[in-house]
Design an enzyme around this catalytic site. Structure first.
Site, PDB file in Angstrom:
ATOM      1  N   GLU A  80      25.387  -6.886  -0.631  1.00 54.32           N
ATOM      2  CA  GLU A  80      26.705  -7.018  -0.028  1.00 54.32           C
ATOM      3  C   GLU A  80      27.349  -8.358  -0.388  1.00 54.32           C
ATOM      4  OE1 GLU A  80      24.098  -4.990   3.197  1.00 54.32           O
ATOM      5  OE2 GLU A  80      23.814  -6.228   1.402  1.00 54.32           O
TER       6      GLU A  80
ATOM      7  N   CYS B 199      21.784  -6.216   6.816  1.00 52.92           N
ATOM      8  CA  CYS B 199      20.786  -6.897   7.631  1.00 52.92           C
ATOM      9  C   CYS B 199      21.436  -7.793   8.679  1.00 52.92           C
ATOM     10  CB  CYS B 199      19.843  -7.709   6.739  1.00 52.92           C
ATOM     11  SG  CYS B 199      20.620  -9.136   5.948  1.00 52.92           S
TER      12      CYS B 199
ATOM     13  N   ALA C  44      -9.579   8.035 -13.530  1.00 51.32           N
ATOM     14  CA  ALA C  44      -9.694   8.884 -14.708  1.00 51.32           C
ATOM     15  C   ALA C  44     -11.006   9.641 -14.620  1.00 51.32           C
ATOM     16  CB  ALA C  44      -9.642   8.055 -15.986  1.00 51.32           C
TER      17      ALA C  44
ATOM     18  N   SER D 285     -16.471   9.876 -13.882  1.00 54.82           N
ATOM     19  CA  SER D 285     -15.647   8.736 -14.299  1.00 54.82           C
ATOM     20  C   SER D 285     -16.375   7.821 -15.261  1.00 54.82           C
ATOM     21  CB  SER D 285     -15.191   7.929 -13.075  1.00 54.82           C
ATOM     22  OG  SER D 285     -16.314   7.385 -12.389  1.00 54.82           O
TER      23      SER D 285
ATOM     24  N   THR E 117     -16.710  -3.738  -9.423  1.00 50.70           N
ATOM     25  CA  THR E 117     -15.908  -3.531 -10.630  1.00 50.70           C
ATOM     26  C   THR E 117     -15.746  -4.834 -11.399  1.00 50.70           C
ATOM     27  OG1 THR E 117     -14.696  -1.640  -9.728  1.00 50.70           O
ATOM     28  CG2 THR E 117     -13.608  -2.888 -11.466  1.00 50.70           C
TER      29      THR E 117
ATOM     30  N   LEU F 113     -15.471   2.109  -3.365  1.00 52.12           N
ATOM     31  CA  LEU F 113     -14.221   1.635  -2.773  1.00 52.12           C
ATOM     32  C   LEU F 113     -13.270   2.799  -2.509  1.00 52.12           C
ATOM     33  CD1 LEU F 113     -12.613  -0.883  -1.924  1.00 52.12           C
ATOM     34  CD2 LEU F 113     -11.678  -0.948  -4.239  1.00 52.12           C
ATOM     35  N   ALA F 114     -13.168   3.719  -3.470  1.00 47.96           N
ATOM     36  CA  ALA F 114     -12.295   4.876  -3.284  1.00 47.96           C
ATOM     37  C   ALA F 114     -12.742   5.694  -2.077  1.00 47.96           C
ATOM     38  CB  ALA F 114     -12.312   5.736  -4.543  1.00 47.96           C
TER      39      ALA F 114
END
Length: 346
Positions: A57, A80, A158, A165, A200, A276-277
């Protein structure tokens, strides 16, 4: 709600401005604004270019100058009512003499909401809801974070046709093809956090940056976040200066998302391993799944997700497919990308 044809057209233009690709991601939403004369012609337009820069704005008002007096402001988000790095947009519109404000999405942020109410008290006609769903889609992660008080989580992985995986010896480069890896970088660039676990980092030592098709880093880099209690060698590539890195020493997904929300982060790209997933899936904290499925079989090896405690098909977690794409059909490593959301009955 009654909106003129000119206001509809101006809102479509404001949505286009809000979605300007060059605007960097950050804690603020993407917003566009168009100022109209009484005859429906455009006076000026503006959009927000990132944290610390003028809001949409104010950007439009600066371009309009005195022509803003008596105008209609068409904006994709409720102006806002908050003073942060910049002043409240609602007050800027009032001071400029704007006659009417049309907005798409109400601002649910507890620190910024209330702009429409302030406009009305000042005698400015204010009306919301025009193209609301389109505006919410542009700011999908921001809207989710504001509504749920935590970042939106996209889990990417993947996999082979048989759900592996990585091979039995741990090798995983490359399960997916070149086109899929480039597509992953495109999706990384839409997030403000890339999240992995300590395993990882210890095993794969990824760089975790966003790169272009020539493997060059992009100007904007999401925060790299590692979660887990294990100590990590500072020589790991994730601790280099290619991007900001944060190590959160917890295994609790809820604690991680709460911490990131306080830091103004809105979209987490979950790229960790199966443990973790599994933790995020079991906690009900995965909002979107992007799976790259390669046309190959391994027969054994690491699964894409860890044990979920499911023992019968009736307990299976189900997902709704929202998009399917074939990537790299012309090369030797084609991959199918599936985008999914958790089914409501799961």
């Amino acid at each position: 709600m009654t909106f003129s044809t000119a206001e509809h057209e101006a809102m479509r233009r404001a949505l286009t401005l809000a979605a300007t690709p060059a605007v960097p991601l950050g804690p603020n939403p993407r917003v566009g604004c168009v100022l109209l004369h009484d005859d429906g012609t455009t006076i000026a337009e503006g959009y927000h270019r990132g944290a610390g820069s003028p809001h949409a704005e104010v950007d439009a008002l600066a371009a309009a100058g005195e022509w803003a007096r008596g105008a209609t402001a068409v904006v994709t988000l409720e102006p806002c009512n908050h003073t942060g790095r910049t002043g409240p947009c609602s007050q800027a519109l009032i001071a400029a003499g704007v006659r009417r404000v049309v907005y798409a999405q109400a601002d649910a942020s507890p620190v910024a909401r209330g702009g429409a109410e302030g406009l009305t008290r000042a005698g400015v006609d204010s009306e919301g809801g025009l193209c609301e769903q389109e505006a919410r889609a542009i700011n999908r992660a921001w809207t989710f974070a504001v509504d749920h008080r935590r970042p939106f989580v996209t889990w990417k992985f993947a996999t082979t046709l048989d759900g592996r995986s990585a091979a039995a010896d741990g090798t995983s480069r490359w399960v997916s093809g070149l086109a899929a890896r480039r597509d992953t970088h495109r999706l990384r660039a839409l997030c403000d956090v890339m999240l992995v676990g300590t395993n990882t980092i210890a095993v794969d030592d990824p760089l975790l940056t966003v790169r272009d098709d020539h493997d060059q880093p992009l100007p904007y880099q999401p925060m790299r976040v590692v979660m887990g209690e294990r100590d990590l060698e500072r020589a790991r590539r994730v601790f280099g200066d290619a991007a900001e890195t944060l190590h959160l020493r917890t295994r609790d997904p809820h604690a991680v998302l709460a911490d990131l929300f306080v830091r103004g982060r809105q979209h987490v790209f979950l790229e960790g391993g199966p443990t973790l997933a599994g933790a995020f899936v079991q906690a009900g904290l995965v909002d979107e799944v992007v799976a790259y499925v390669a046309p190959m079989l391994l027969g054994s090896g690491r699964g894409a997700v860890g044990d979920l405690g499911i023992t019968t098909i009736a307990e299976a977690l189900r997902f709704t497919i929202t998009d399917v794409a074939l990537l790299g059909s012309g090369d030797s490593d084609p991959t199918v990308r599936l985008t999914m959301t958790p089914s409501k009955e799961s």
